[in-house]
Structure formats: structure tokens, C-alpha cells
Design an enzyme around this catalytic site. Structure first.
Site, PDB file in Angstrom:
ATOM      1  N   ALA A 104       0.775  -1.242   0.000  1.00 42.64           N
ATOM      2  CA  ALA A 104       0.000   0.000   0.000  1.00 42.64           C
ATOM      3  C   ALA A 104       0.810   1.297   0.000  1.00 42.64           C
ATOM      4  O   ALA A 104       0.309   2.330  -0.427  1.00 42.64           O
ATOM      5  CB  ALA A 104      -0.941   0.018   1.206  1.00 42.64           C
ATOM      6  N   GLY A 114       0.218   5.076   0.137  1.00 45.04           N
ATOM      7  CA  GLY A 114      -1.176   5.271   0.507  1.00 45.04           C
ATOM      8  C   GLY A 114      -2.053   5.961  -0.515  1.00 45.04           C
ATOM      9  O   GLY A 114      -3.221   6.225  -0.235  1.00 45.04           O
ATOM     10  N   GLY A 115      -1.539   6.261  -1.696  1.00 49.23           N
ATOM     11  CA  GLY A 115      -2.356   6.945  -2.699  1.00 49.23           C
ATOM     12  C   GLY A 115      -3.561   6.139  -3.133  1.00 49.23           C
ATOM     13  O   GLY A 115      -4.691   6.646  -3.172  1.00 49.23           O
ATOM     14  N   LYS A 116      -3.348   4.869  -3.437  1.00 46.09           N
ATOM     15  CA  LYS A 116      -4.451   4.019  -3.893  1.00 46.09           C
ATOM     16  C   LYS A 116      -5.388   3.667  -2.744  1.00 46.09           C
ATOM     17  O   LYS A 116      -6.605   3.583  -2.923  1.00 46.09           O
ATOM     18  CB  LYS A 116      -3.895   2.758  -4.565  1.00 46.09           C
ATOM     19  CG  LYS A 116      -3.112   3.046  -5.837  1.00 46.09           C
ATOM     20  CD  LYS A 116      -2.573   1.776  -6.458  1.00 46.09           C
ATOM     21  CE  LYS A 116      -1.722   2.092  -7.682  1.00 46.09           C
ATOM     22  NZ  LYS A 116      -0.480   2.821  -7.322  1.00 46.09           N
ATOM     23  N   ASP A 152       1.987  -3.030   4.088  1.00 46.72           N
ATOM     24  CA  ASP A 152       3.248  -2.899   3.363  1.00 46.72           C
ATOM     25  C   ASP A 152       4.356  -3.510   4.206  1.00 46.72           C
ATOM     26  O   ASP A 152       4.376  -3.349   5.432  1.00 46.72           O
ATOM     27  CB  ASP A 152       3.574  -1.438   3.050  1.00 46.72           C
ATOM     28  CG  ASP A 152       4.541  -1.318   1.876  1.00 46.72           C
ATOM     29  OD1 ASP A 152       4.084  -1.156   0.730  1.00 46.72           O
ATOM     30  OD2 ASP A 152       5.767  -1.397   2.110  1.00 46.72           O
ATOM     31  N   ASP A 200      -0.865  -3.781  -6.162  1.00 49.62           N
ATOM     32  CA  ASP A 200       0.005  -3.003  -7.046  1.00 49.62           C
ATOM     33  C   ASP A 200       1.416  -3.480  -6.733  1.00 49.62           C
ATOM     34  O   ASP A 200       2.068  -2.974  -5.827  1.00 49.62           O
ATOM     35  CB  ASP A 200      -0.162  -1.507  -6.787  1.00 49.62           C
ATOM     36  CG  ASP A 200       0.623  -0.667  -7.783  1.00 49.62           C
ATOM     37  OD1 ASP A 200       0.571  -0.979  -8.987  1.00 49.62           O
ATOM     38  OD2 ASP A 200       1.293   0.283  -7.356  1.00 49.62           O
ATOM     39  N   CYS A 220       3.690  -1.020 -12.745  1.00 49.58           N
ATOM     40  CA  CYS A 220       4.092   0.118 -13.580  1.00 49.58           C
ATOM     41  C   CYS A 220       5.220  -0.317 -14.513  1.00 49.58           C
ATOM     42  O   CYS A 220       6.189   0.402 -14.719  1.00 49.58           O
ATOM     43  CB  CYS A 220       4.483   1.329 -12.744  1.00 49.58           C
ATOM     44  SG  CYS A 220       5.798   1.023 -11.542  1.00 49.58           S
TER      45      CYS A 220
END
Length: 407
Positions: free
Chosen positions: A203, A206-208, A226, A270, A325
């Protein structure tokens, strides 16, 4: 006739010295000429001219062969790859990797876009403010903004700013989060609902997770996990600043998370990756990442994806979204295919991301499940976004396929 005079040895030494000096001058001249030729060959303008020439030759290769051309496609690609590596300063093995993903023409477009900066994007936090209020506040502070895209209801593209947009009073008050367009897409695919139990396995910062809480309207349970404890400060700070009240920040190895807690309605992974889609943000990737790095990280990604699936509530047909990404097939389609082979899951469409390109069904000698077309790929040269991969999976059962067949 031999020279027996007393001066003969001296004259012989003198002649030998002159010959040696002449040879050294000739060697220096050759070295200088070779260096000049090498510098001339590596001149950016000449390199780019060769790139264009090779692309043109590849386009009309069949015609040129009929006209008597002798260069093979492989030799042209070889020179093209060397020139692209030199011109864009990517490791040669990365250029070779990209040429397995893209056509030669598109590979050049991808590399060119990858070294250019992406737009600054703000995701408006509807837990505290509306997008039009955020836009109005930023305009008053000298920013030029516009809606991000038709697919986003909360994104703002900041085209120009007279102030640091990451330090305005509105930012500090939690009205918005600076988050790239591509990194918002996995959350749109996840589509978390109010009252659900949501897990983000990796995580930080923390944006998502904060976007999930925003879509959940601060109702339900959100676990932001995380492995790296030193990154939790940023996660906690962002969640607090953005007014998230339903999150618990956890420090566990994602691969072992099903043994910690489970039964989640939706899980977002992610995954850690090589970052081959975000070279514009981290130029060091161009000269440091290797194909061996891709293989190593893919092994970790497979373990994490199985753990994400096992953390879901199979009875409720839970949802897992896998994203990276990176643009490499080894980190994306190959990882998802591994999960399809090991777990009872299926790939489902991500309706919110229909504007992106579909996942690959084949790459080189590799073949993937037909439903891989429901995965989504984002590229800097086609979407003006970071290179990203997003795949949405629905969990059909929890047991390992092989074990299930034996039972």
C-alpha cells in the site's frame, strides 16, 4: 659494403630512433582517425539519421529485396537496437526486450515518450472537497488546470503552476492528492463499495488506499499493508491528511498475509516491479534495470498474486486487481497466466478502463488465455500516461487447482 667507422653505431641508433618515432606518429594518426570515426558514428544526429533510415528500410523491405538489397531484417534490427540504445541511453538488453513487445516503429515512439515528463495530475479528494472547488482554488493560486479525461470524475491535469502544488493550503488540508493518471486506474478497476472489506497488499505511500476509502465514502474496513516499515510514516500521514477514517496500517510480508487475516471482498495488489513504464520519473531505470531483474521480480509477483487471491472471500466471489508500472510481459501477462494455472480464478472486464489497450494473447513463442484480452495496458506514447498494466480477476474457489483435482 658494411660501415665499419666509429660513428656507425651512433648513426644506426639514430636511424632506429627516427623509424620508431615515425611509427609512433603513424599509430597516433590511426588512433585519432579511429576515434574521430567512432565519435562521428556516435554523433546523435547521425545516429538518429540511421534510425530513420533503418525504419524506412524495414517498411519497404520486400520492395528493396526485389530491387537487389542484400541486408536481412535481422541485421537491420540489430543496428536499429544498437542505435536506439545509444540515442535514448537505455541498456541494450532493455531495447531488445522492448522490440519483442512493440514493432520497430512503435518501439521508437515508446522510447521517445518514455524519456519525456508526464503531466502533473491531482486527484481531488471528495471526502473533503468537490473537483470544481479544488480547480477554483488552484486557479486562484496561479495554476492552469483542466479535467484529466472523460474516464475520471476526480482528476485534474495541472498544465502550469506558479506555486508548489504539493504545498498549497488546499493540499495540506487534504483537498487533493498528487497521483499520476495511470496509478488511479487500478482503483477504478477494483471498484470498492461502501461497507466492504478491502485489502491493499502493497500500500505505501497510501495513494491508492486513500482513493479506495474515497470511493467507499469512509464506510467499511480498509487494510493498508506494506512490508517496509519505514514507508508507513508516509502512508499514515497521507491517510490522516486526506481524512480517511476506516483504514488500519499493517506491516506484514504480503506473501504470508493469508495466514494473518482473510475473507476480504476485494484485494488490490500493485506489485513491486522493475518500473519500466515510469522511466520519465526515474531515469536511472534506463541504465540499471536488466532482464535478469525482470525475471527475479516476476517470481516475487507470482507469490504475491497467489497470496492476494487466497486473502479473498471465495464464497462471495471476491475480486483481485493486479497491477504494475512495467510494460514487460514477464511481469504482467505471464504472472496472471501463472495465477490462472494455479488458482480457480477468471479474468473479467474492467469496464471503466475500456480506453486502454487490451492485454497480449501472444508474445513471441508465448501464448496466453483468450480472456487476457480483458486485461488493460497503458503506454506513454498512446495515452500520455505512465506505462502500466491492470488486470481484474474474480475468485471462483480458494483451493489450489492441482490439489483440488486430487481431492
Amino acid at each position: 659494403m658494411a660501415d665499419d667507422s666509429p660513428e656507425a653505431p651512433a648513426r644506426a641508433l639514430e636511424r632506429a630512433g627516427k623509424l620508431k618515432k615515425q611509427q609512433q606518429q603513424e599509430d597516433v594518426a590511426v588512433d585519432v582517425a579511429a576515434l574521430e570515426e567512432e565519435d562521428d558514428r556516435d554523433d546523435p544526429q547521425r545516429v538518429w539519421a540511421r534510425v530513420q533510415s533503418n525504419l524506412e528500410e524495414l517498411t519497404h523491405l520486400a520492395q528493396k529485396r526485389r530491387e537487389g538489397a542484400t541486408r536481412s531484417r535481422a541485421s537491420i534490427i540489430e543496428e536499429l537496437a544498437a542505435d536506439l540504445s545509444s540515442y535514448y541511453e537505455f541498456l541494450r538488453e532493455l531495447v531488445d526486450l522492448f522490440l519483442t513487445i512493440f514493432s520497430p516503429h512503435e518501439c521508437v515512439e515508446f522510447l521517445d515518450a518514455s524519456v519525456k515528463p508526464r503531466p502533473v495530475v491531482a486527484r481531488c479528494n471528495t471526502l473533503k472537497a468537490r473537483r470544481k472547488d479544488v480547480a477554483a482554488a488552484l486557479v486562484k493560486r496561479g495554476c492552469t488546470v483542466e479535467p484529466l479525461a472523460a474516464w475520471s470524475k476526480v482528476g485534474l491535469k495541472i498544465n502550469r503552476s506558479d506555486v508548489p502544488v504539493g504545498a498549497t493550503p488546499e493540499y495540506l488540508a487534504g483537498w487533493y492528492m498528487l497521483q499520476s493518471a495511470a496509478s488511479q486506474c487500478p482503483v477504478l478497476a477494483l471498484d470498492p463499495k461502501p461497507g466492504e472489506r478491502i485489502l491493499e497488499l502493497c500500500a505505501a505511500p497510501g495513494g491508492k488506499s486513500s482513493y479506495c476509502a474515497q470511493l467507499m465514502k469512509n464506510q467499511g474496513v480498509l487494510i493498508a499493508n506494506d512490508l517496509k516499515r519505514d514507508r508507513h510514516k508516509a502512508t499514515t500521514a497521507n491517510l490522516h491528511r486526506l481524512g480517511v477514517k476506516i483504514a488500519a496500517v499493517v506491516c506484514q510480508d504480503g506473501r504470508a498475509f493469508p495466514g494473518v487475516m482473510g475473507g476480504f471482498d476485494r484485494v488490490l495488489l500493485d506489485a513491486p516491479c522493475t518500473g519500466l513504464g515510469v522511466c520519465a520519473r526515474d531515469p536511472s531505470i534506463q541504465g540499471s534495470r536488466t532482464v535478469e531483474d525482470v525475471k527475479k521480480i516476476a517470481h516475487l509477483q507470482k507469490e504475491l498474486l497467489l497470496a492476494a487471491i487466497d486473502s479473498c472471500d471465495a464464497k462471495k466471489a471476491g475480486v483481485v486487481v493486479y497491477s504494475t508500472c512495467s510494460v514487460s510481459v514477464e511481469e504482467n501477462e505471464a504472472v496472471v497466466q501463472y495465477a490462472l494455472d494455479k488458482r480457480s480464478v477468471k479474468i473479467v472486464p474492467s469496464e471503466a478502463l475500456d480506453f486502454a489497450r487490451p492485454g497480449f494473447l501472444r508474445c513471441g513463442s508465448r501464448r496466453f488465455h483468450p480472456s487476457m484480452a480483458n486485461a488493460r495496458r497503458f503506454y506513454p506514447h498512446t495515452h500520455n500516461m505512465d506505462g502500466f498494466f491492470v488486470c481484474k480477476l474474480r475468485v471462483l474457489g480458494k483451493k489450489d487447482k492441482k490439489r483440488k483435482s486430487r481431492d
